[in-house]
Design a protein around this motif. Structure first.
Motif, PDB file in Angstrom:
ATOM      1  N   TYR A 178       0.842  -1.218   0.000  1.00  0.00           N
ATOM      2  CA  TYR A 178       0.000   0.000   0.000  1.00  0.00           C
ATOM      3  C   TYR A 178       0.871   1.261   0.000  1.00  0.00           C
ATOM      4  O   TYR A 178       0.637   2.190  -0.776  1.00  0.00           O
ATOM      5  CB  TYR A 178      -0.911  -0.010   1.220  1.00  0.00           C
ATOM      6  N   ILE A 179       1.881   1.263   0.875  1.00  0.00           N
ATOM      7  CA  ILE A 179       2.760   2.433   0.953  1.00  0.00           C
ATOM      8  C   ILE A 179       3.552   2.601  -0.343  1.00  0.00           C
ATOM      9  O   ILE A 179       3.699   3.721  -0.862  1.00  0.00           O
ATOM     10  CB  ILE A 179       3.706   2.317   2.158  1.00  0.00           C
TER      11      ILE A 179
ATOM     12  N   SER B 109       1.158   3.913  -2.979  1.00  0.00           N
ATOM     13  CA  SER B 109       0.741   5.292  -2.691  1.00  0.00           C
ATOM     14  C   SER B 109       1.893   6.273  -2.879  1.00  0.00           C
ATOM     15  O   SER B 109       1.709   7.364  -3.443  1.00  0.00           O
ATOM     16  CB  SER B 109       0.219   5.412  -1.261  1.00  0.00           C
ATOM     17  N   THR B 110       3.081   5.868  -2.435  1.00  0.00           N
ATOM     18  CA  THR B 110       4.248   6.743  -2.539  1.00  0.00           C
ATOM     19  C   THR B 110       4.611   6.994  -4.009  1.00  0.00           C
ATOM     20  O   THR B 110       4.929   8.115  -4.409  1.00  0.00           O
ATOM     21  CB  THR B 110       5.447   6.147  -1.811  1.00  0.00           C
TER      22      THR B 110
END
Length: 270
Positions: free
Chosen positions: A263-264, A267-268
């Motif tokens: 997820y990170i 998203s990043t």
């Protein structure tokens, strides 16, 4: 050309890097390797499920050549059933399940064909493992390319999820090769050659899929079904062998960490 460079770099991450990282675990004492593998598997489960539900499936739905909801469901279902059927058809799986041979707990884990790795003295075990892994890596390369052709960020996430899954698998394969008579140097050499199947699949996929953008949503969904099947059918059942509360908590935490990692990363990059 820039996209092709991304594909080459991350196909090497998904294939070659996982072999190098897995080989480094061989330097650890066997007790530590035995403790590390279940943790790596738990993290890989989260990464693969995260990549499927947070990356591949949403991008297939949002693709410019998006297919309708029924086709999405049907493709995922057929993908899952196809991977089940392939497990039944892969003949070399039986080479991993002979009885009457010395048992090694470290190898008692699901392989990517759905069987279990066990030690045996058949010299054919090593070459058969390498053949199976090369085919598996080739398909991974195609999936990485399909993801990059859809979105660079999705390609990165897909490659990271594949690498997370490949590390514990490659570690198990190393041990099988060693017990099949391979030296450490020879096992590393042949595993590196096998990992280059990812690069070959990525390059062939690039030139084959570049002009067939309308097929990409289907390829993404097949990739998602592959990740889901491996995580749920091959890897999760092995975790149920440990039932102590602390072990279960560790598994859940690491699976969640794998999901959060994807997820990170997704998203990043966006």
């Amino acid at each position: 050309m820039e996209l092709l460079i991304w594909i080459i770099v991350f196909s090497l991450v998904g294939g070659l890097l996982s072999v190098v990282v897995a080989s480094s675990f061989l330097l650890l004492p066997e007790k530590h390797r035995t403790l590390a593998v279940p943790h790596l598997v738990s993290f890989a489960i989260g990464a693969m499920l995260g990549a499927s539900f947070l990356g591949l499936i949403p991008h297939a739905i949002e693709h410019e050549y998006a297919i309708d909801a029924h086709a999405i469901g049907l493709t995922l279902l057929l993908g899952l059933l196809s991977f089940f059927a392939l497990e039944k058809m892969v003949l070399w799986r039986h080479c991993h399940t002979h009885h009457g041979h010395e048992h090694i707990p470290e190898l008692d884990r699901p392989d990517h064909h759905g069987g279990h790795h066990h030690n045996h003295k058949h010299k054919s075990a090593g070459p058969l493992i390498l053949i199976g892994d090369t085919i598996h890596n080739f398909v991974d390369g195609i999936l990485i390319t399909a993801a990059f052709l859809t979105d660079v960020h999705l390609g990165v996430v897909t490659a990271l999820a594949i690498a997370a899954h490949e590390i514990p698998q490659e570690l198990g394969d190393f041990v099988i090769l060693l017990h099949s008579g391979f030296s450490r140097k020879k096992a590393l050499y042949y595993n590196i050659l096998s990992s280059l199947g990812t690069l070959a699949g990525a390059l062939i996929g690039y030139f084959a899929l570049s002009g067939m953008q309308h097929f990409l949503p289907y390829v993404l969904l097949v990739a998602a079904s592959s990740f889901i099947y491996v995580a749920v059918a091959d890897l999760i059942p092995g975790l149920h062998e440990k039932v102590k509360p602390i072990e279960s908590l560790q598994q859940i935490s690491l699976i969640a960490l794998g999901v959060v990692f994807i997820y990170i990363a997704h998203s990043t990059l966006h």
